[in-house]
Each structure stands twice: as structure tokens, then as C-alpha cells.
Enzyme design. Structure first.
Site, mmCIF file in Angstrom:
data_model
loop_
_atom_site.group_PDB
_atom_site.id
_atom_site.type_symbol
_atom_site.label_atom_id
_atom_site.label_comp_id
_atom_site.label_asym_id
_atom_site.label_seq_id
_atom_site.Cartn_x
_atom_site.Cartn_y
_atom_site.Cartn_z
ATOM 1 N N ASP A 202 42.593 17.117 20.000
ATOM 2 C CA ASP A 202 44.031 17.324 20.001
ATOM 3 C C ASP A 202 44.594 16.607 21.244
ATOM 4 O OD1 ASP A 202 46.592 18.030 19.339
ATOM 5 O OD2 ASP A 202 46.134 20.122 18.917
HETATM 6 C C1 BGC Z 1 49.387 19.277 18.114
HETATM 7 C C2 BGC Z 1 48.676 18.676 16.922
HETATM 8 C C3 BGC Z 1 49.265 17.332 16.594
HETATM 9 C C4 BGC Z 1 49.192 16.446 17.824
HETATM 10 C C5 BGC Z 1 49.704 15.044 17.591
HETATM 11 C C6 BGC Z 1 49.508 18.308 19.271
HETATM 12 O O1 BGC Z 1 50.345 18.792 20.266
HETATM 13 O O2 BGC Z 1 48.702 20.436 18.514
HETATM 14 O O3 BGC Z 1 48.764 19.533 15.828
HETATM 15 O O4 BGC Z 1 48.593 16.766 15.520
HETATM 16 O O5 BGC Z 1 49.960 17.042 18.855
HETATM 17 O O6 BGC Z 1 51.059 15.013 17.400
#
Ligand code: BGC
Length: 744
Positions: free
Chosen positions: A288
Site C-alpha cells: 500500500d
Molecule cells: C489506499 C489504497 C489505495 C492506494 C493508492 C492508499 O492510501 O489505502 O487502498 O489503493 O492508496 O491510491
């Protein structure tokens, strides 16, 4: 309970792993990848494992970052982007990769396409309320067609996190509290995004996230730790991830949280042993956003390099945005803190995705300007969005059958600023959704009744939900010219989504007061709720006669709501998560354990509260329609079955009301006695059927051997002989039962 992980791994590996869609490529593909890897420098390899977010805008800083990233693409030290879209830009970047870099490896473009790209659908929690996986699959399909037209290869969806805590803002992105419903939705979405052929050019790589237990964040505070028994982890939180693997999902994303003391981005046991070895997933896992860097903050890594080493060895193949792999790990590879084998495996997983999409054959296949214009927000896409939206609506209360309203009504007053708000229906993670595309509730009602007088009172300010000073008088003035009040209450879009947690899930601001003002007019009153999570509604649930849960329904919200209000569509949604009476009841979920002192009215020393009943306001699986259905007790085909047998259970259903309509027939199971305490019931099957008024039908459910299994104290997945109760009904509380016995 402490169990030695080595024992668990041994037990898990006894279960043979399945062959899944993510398995290796054909010989030609594998040869191409081997050949490329043999030519790559360590920095080029680490570059394939780096994903950075594109920096939009024309500020000097953005321009400098754009220049830097383009240079890195040219140097082969950046393999994929997050947040870049549009044919022109994606094509330009792809050109640099395949024409100016040494090995000409194409780029991957990823985005969060969560509930639509430009045609925004209901938020995922609302879609789950449809209990209609086919329809939810269609929603994902449309999203894939639109997003791929904008140059995107890969969506970071579906989010398959189970959550038993509606304070958590991201409950809106998932399918609620139940592993069985969650698995059905995970499967539908993976198949919808990826289609039958991932190389088709209009299919998106899907990503099951966030692995795992992200929805169990303590206190409902996003990113907080998850601490639970392995039985709960495996039995409740993991099944939708396993379902995604079985559906052929190509990628996974790690979760920000730790699980039982080990952050997921360093969790060799859950990623390498469970996901890859036990489940047979051979696809890729991405971190993540900055989660590799965060391993230091978790207190598990002393330096960025340590963090990178832990993550890559644990099976985190791509480092999103921390830039630790590309920036810090070259010397760790030289020192063998990360082996060549681990590195090459991760690189191969990235290259396989690029190969599967057909990018080595034609890196520009996603960059077609005409397709980009044609495929966005078409009438056909809007129609699918309307179908999904109206099936997601849950009728919570309909005293005296006030709904559906007659289309001959002459005077309606719509109250509440959310009714005219074109922002809330888009919910969180709205892709390229635009407010001007949204049909508001007010607009939908006006379109449905062109001949009527539709008054409107904003009544409260957004986002505070503070009532206007003179609202009582204004409502009073509108009484003579009003046949029905429609009051819209709820949350703004920003109250759910990432980091948008609430310590209290009651209606915010002065909305309960407003409901009382409307109620006192004595006029018929319909309350529509617009929100992204379960709410605690005790202040209105009892007194208000008609309540409809409309969620955030996307661009077709107003049409869908009007379809239901005026009877063009008979509501059939069911709650995918329990609605408590008050926040303090959380965690409250239907598949709880019985305890040694289950609550009963007349015994003080039982598991209850002094100030509120122990029961929910509206249970899981609950939802009314305009018709009524009679659902028989389940009839098992046999009284006794043997381990490994499936069992067919019949249920007779009759539409006893005057409207044609759909009903979600639900089947629950209770293992009466076993060596790890059983839940009081768990959903094992459901079927959404359509019956004309007066029509009846017998439906068959198959309970599979796995439905009888659970994880015992050594994490063996098994069933134990004994009696099972089966329940059938229209929600998790209103049930009829029968029994059968399992013998060895
Ligand atoms: C979120 C993810 C997301 C990623 C990219 C993160 O802050 O937890 O779910 O896919 O950002 O945007």
C-alpha cells in the site's frame, strides 16, 4: 491462543494448493521473461519493483517531478505508475519506456477504480446490499471498459475487507460484515474487472486488497492494529481473499495494519506461506501507499534498507511510493540480504502481468483517442448504473404501506440539502466522476412527476448539518401545500472513505431534531437516508413511519430513488452489515458467539447493557419490499449425512403480496456442538429470486462439505460429527429451522 507458526505452516501445506489463473505463462512468455531478467542490472530489476504516483499540475515542483520520473523511465528504474490516466499522457510515457529505455520494457498504469471510472456506481457497500453478484459484476465490467479506454491497465479493487465496525470509514469500500456475502461479491468483482480474457484490451487487472484484516482496525480507527485469534482471522477475515484467488485475481495489495504483532508488509507467514504456498496464488502483491517506509514507524525496522529487506523477503513485490526498493536495496542484494532468487521472482511477477496484458506485443493497445471519447458515460453505462443503484436500496420501514407513492400526488415538499447535493452520491473514491453527471434526488423526483408541484427546503447547511434558524416556521408554512414530505438525511461523502472514521455513527448535526419537526406536522413523511456506512438510528427508527436506506448511489441516484418511491421498482436490497441502535453497541454482528450467558430478558446476569437492548436496530440481511413473501422451513434431503457429503436443502417460497418482486432467500447454519465455540449462525447460501404476485417456487440450496468446516485449535480446517441446525428466511433473525446430523 499461541500456536507455533511452523506447525501451522506444516498443516496448511498438507492441503493441496489449487491451480489458479495467475499461474505461469506459456513457454514463449516465460522464455521472454527469463531472457529479459538475464539481461537486467540490479537497478533495472529494482526499478520494475518501483511504483510512483504521477505528479499532476504545472507548478515548478510538479514539473520537476514529472521530469525526474520520465528520466527514470528512460533509465529503466521505474516500472509502473499510480494515478496517471488519459490516453495522451499514458501514451507519451509508454513511448519513453519502449522507445528510449535500454530493454524497452513497457510500463503499467494503475489507478483506484473502485465503483466506476466516469460512470459512478453505488459505493461498494451499497452494491453489496443488492445481494446480486451478477449485477455487481456488470458494474465492475463497465468500470473496466471505461478505465481501460483512458489508458489504465490495473485497478486497486476490489476491496474485500470484512468489517464488523461501522465507525471505520472504509467500510464503505467493502461488502460489509459477512465472509460468505463478501466472497460472492469479491468473485463477481474480480470477474467483472478481469473478464474472461485479460489480454482483451478492455479488461483491468484486479487487486484484492487489503491483505489482511484491515477492517479489524481497533476502535474503528483506520490504520490501527488488528489483534485477533487465528480462528477468527482464517474463518472470518480471509475467506473473501481466498475467493478472489479462486476467481483468478491477478494481484493483491498489502494492508497498512499489523496482524497479531507483525505488520502485513513484513508478514512472511501470511503472504508467503498462506497466500502463495497454501492457496497457490502465484500473482503479484503490491505494497500500500508508503507502507514499506512505515515499517520503521511500526517499530520493526531500524532503517529504510531494513524495511525494504523485510518487505521484499516477506513477499511484497512492488513498493508503492516509498521508493525504498529502487533507492536503498541495491547493496542489500549485493550483500545477499535479499537473494537473487527473491528479487528475480518479484521481477518475473511484474513482467508476467505486462506480458499477459499483451504489452510486449503492442504497448500502445490501451491508448486509443477515439475509444477514450466513445466509451465514457454512455447511455448504456448509465442504464447499468441505474439498475445497480435501484437494487442497492434497502427499505427499512414502511408503516401502513405508505410507499410506493402514487404518481397522481400533486404536492410534494422535499426537505434536506442532501436532496439537491450532487456531491454526496459520488461517495468516496470517485475516479473521474463529476458532480454535473449526477442526477440528484430532487431532480429524480421532479423528472418522475412532471405535473406535480415539488417544493424544496434545504433545511440544514452542509457539511455541518446545522438546521436553519427559521426552519420550523418555513416547514409550518409549507404544510398546507404539501401532501407528502420527503426528508433526506445522512452523511456527506467525506464522512466515509480512507481515514474518515467517526467515533459516533448517529446522524450528524441536528438531523434528528429536523425529523421531529417534520413528524409534528402530521403529514405523511418519508425519510430517505444517504450515507456510506451503517448508521445508529435509534432516535428515528421507532417514531418515523417510513425509512429508506439509499446510500450513495452514484450518477443515477435520483432516477433510482424515484423508481423506488413511485413504484416503478420494487425494492429488494438487504443490509450487508448490522445497523446498531447506538454506537456503543459496536462491535455488533450477526454471526457472533453464544457465550455462556446469552442475553435473556428476565435474568440480570446475562450479556447485555443497562441502557439499551442488546439487539440491533436492523439486523444483517434485513430489508423489506412492497410485496410479502412466505418462506418455508428448510427441508434437508436427508437427516443424516457423512463427512465429505454435500446436502441439498429445499425451501418453498411464495409471493403473498400484491406486487411482483424479488426476495433474497437466505440460508444460515449453526453447528450445534464443536471443539471451538461456533457462531450462533453463519450465512452459507442465498438466492435472489423473482416471483410474480401469488406465484410460488421451490428452490434448492446445496450445502457443501466446506460449509460445515471450521478452523480448530491447531488450525486444521475440518468438520466434526454432530447436529447442525439450518435456518431459512428473509433476514438473519426472522428464520425457520430444521436439523440434520453429520456422522463420520
Ligand atoms: C489506499 C489504497 C489505495 C492506494 C493508492 C492508499 O492510501 O489505502 O487502498 O489503493 O492508496 O491510491
Amino acid at each position: 491462543m499461541k500456536i507455533n507458526h511452523k506447525v501451522i505452516v506444516f498443516l496448511l501445506l498438507l492441503i493441496s494448493s489449487a491451480i489458479h489463473a495467475q499461474t505461469k505463462l506459456n513457454q514463449q512468455g516465460e522464455a521472454l521473461i527469463d531472457n529479459l531478467i538475464s539481461q537486467m542490472t540490479v537497478n533495472e530489476k529494482l526499478g520494475q519493483l518501483a511504483q510512483m504516483r504521477w505528479s499532476w499540475g504545472d507548478s515548478p515542483q510538479a514539473a520537476a517531478t514529472q521530469k525526474l520520473y520520465k528520466e527514470r523511465v528512460k533509465q529503466g528504474t521505474l516500472g509502473s505508475f499510480l494515478g496517471v490516466h488519459g490516453v495522451a499522457l499514458t501514451c507519451e510515457l509508454q513511448r519513453i519506456a519502449v522507445e528510449e529505455s535500454r530493454l524497452k520494457i513497457p510500463l503499467l498504469f494503475a489507478q483506484d477504480v473502485i465503483h466506476g471510472w466516469r460512470t459512478i456506481f453505488p459505493v461498494p457497500l451499497a452494491e453489496a446490499a443488492s445481494w446480486n453478484p451478477d449485477l455487481v459484476g456488470q458494474s465492475a465490467r463497465v468500470a473496466a471498459v471505461e478505465a481501460t479506454s483512458a489508458g489504465i491497465h490495473w485497478t486497486f479493487a476490489p476491496m474485500v475487507d470484512i468489517s464488523r465496525d461501522p465507525r471505520w470509514g472504509r467500510i464503505t469500500e467493502g461488502s460489509g460484515e459477512d465472509p460468505f456475502l463478501g466472497s460472492a461479491m469479491a468473485t463477481a468483482r474480480v470477474k467483472g474487472f478481469q473478464g474472461d480474457d485479460i489480454s482483451a484490451g478492455n479488461t483491468l487487472l484486479a487487486c484484492a486488497k487489503h491483505f489482511c484484516a484491515y477492517g479489524a482496525a481497533e476502535g474503528g480507527r483506520d490504520y490501527n492494529i488488528a489483534d485477533m485469534s487465528l480462528q477468527t482471522l482464517f474463518g472470518i477475515y480471509l475467506p473473501p481473499f481466498k475467493a478472489a484467488v479462486d476467481a483468478g485475481v491477478e494481484t493483491f495489495m498489502g494492508a497498512f495494519n499489523e496482524v497479531n504483532g507483525v505488520p502485513m508488509h513484513a508478514n512472511d507467514f501470511l503472504i508467503n506461506k498462506v497466500l502463495h504456498q497454501q492457496w497457490g496464488f502465484s500473482g503479484l502483491l503490491i505494497s500500500d501507499f508508503t507502507a514499506v517506509m512505515e515499517l520503521q514507524r511500526h517499530g520493526i525496522a531500524a532503517t529504510p534498507e531494513d524495511a525494504g529487506v523485510l518487505a521484499l523477503n516477506a513477499g511484497v513485490d512492488i513498493d508503492m511510493e516509498s521508493d525504498i526498493y529502487a533507492g536503498e536495496l541495491a547493496s542489500a542484494v549485493t550483500d545477499n540480504r535479499v537473494s537473487e532468487k527473491v528479487l528475480n521472482n518479484a521481477v518475473a511477477r511484474v513482467l508476467r502481468l505486462k506480458y499477459k496484458l499483451g504489452l510486449f506485443d503492442d504497448p500502445y493497445r490501451y491508448h486509443n483517442l477515439e475509444r477514450e471519447k466513445e466509451n465514457i458515460l454512455t447511455n448504456e453505462h448509465r442504464q447499468v448504473a441505474r439498475n445497480v443503484a435501484r437494487e442497492s436500496i434497502v427499505l427499512l420501514k414502511n408503516d401502513n404501506h405508505l410507499l410506493p407513492l402514487s404518481k397522481t400526488i400533486k404536492n410534494i415538499t422535499v426537505v434536506g440539502a442532501l436532496a439537491a447535493d450532487n456531491d454526496a452520491p459520488l461517495g468516496a473514491w470517485r475516479g473521474q466522476g463529476r458532480k454535473e453527471d449526477v442526477i440528484t434526488v430532487l431532480q429524480g423526483i421532479k423528472e418522475a412527476l412532471p405535473g406535480a408541484r415539488i417544493g424544496y427546503e434545504a433545511a440544514y447547511d452542509l457539511p455541518e448539518f446545522k438546521n436553519q434558524d427559521d426552519i420550523k416556521d418555513r416547514i409550518q408554512k409549507s404544510v398546507p401545500e404539501t401532501d407528502v414530505f420527503i426528508l433526506v438525511l445522512g452523511e456527506t461523502a467525506r464522512m466515509t472513505g480512507e481515514a474518515s472514521n467517526r467515533s459516533s455513527i448517529e446522524l450528524p448535526g441536528e438531523q434528528n431534531k429536523l425529523a421531529q419537526i417534520l413528524k409534528r406536522t402530521g403529514k405523511p413523511l418519508v425519510i430517505l437516508l444517504m450515507n456510506g456506512r451503517p448508521l445508529a438510528l435509534s432516535q428515528i427508527a421507532h417514531e418515523m413511519p417510513v425509512i429508506v436506506e439509499c446510500w450513495f448511489l452514484g450518477v443515477e441516484m435520483g432516477h433510482a430513488v424515484a423508481d423506488v418511491l413511485f413504484g416503478d421498482f420494487n425494492p429488494s436490497g438487504k443490509l450487508p452489515a448490522t445497523f446498531p441502535r447506538v454506537t456503543g453497541q459496536i462491535p455488533i454482528y450477526y454471526n457472533h458467539k453464544n457465550t455462556g450467558r446469552p442475553p435473556v430478558e428476565d435474568d440480570f446476569f446475562r450479556s447485555k447493557y443497562l441502557d439499551v437492548p442488546w439487539t440491533p436496530q436492523f439486523p444483517f440481511g434485513y430489508g423489506l419490499g412492497y410485496s410479502s413473501f412466505d418462506i418455508s422451513a428448510p427441508v434437508p434431503e436427508k437427516q443424516v449425512i457423512h463427512s465429505g457429503d454435500k446436502i441439498v436443502v429445499s425451501v418453498h417460497v411464495k409471493n403473498t403480496g400484491k406486487y411482483d418482486g424479488q426476495e433474497v432467500v437466505q440460508l444460515y447454519l449453526r453447528d450445534e456442538v464443536r471443539s471451538i465455540t461456533p457462531p450462533v449462525k453463519q450465512l452459507v447460501a442465498f438466492n435472489k429470486i423473482f416471483l410474480k404476485s401469488g406465484e410460488s417456487r421451490s428452490i434448492q440450496f446445496v450445502i457443501q462439505p466446506d460449509n460445515l468446516k471450521f478452523y480448530d485449535s491447531n488450525l486444521n480446517y475440518k468438520s466434526e460429527p454432530g447436529w447442525f441446525t439450518i435456518y431459512s428466511g428473509a433476514d438473519s433473525e426472522n428464520l425457520k429451522s430444521s436439523r440434520f446430523q453429520l456422522v463420520n
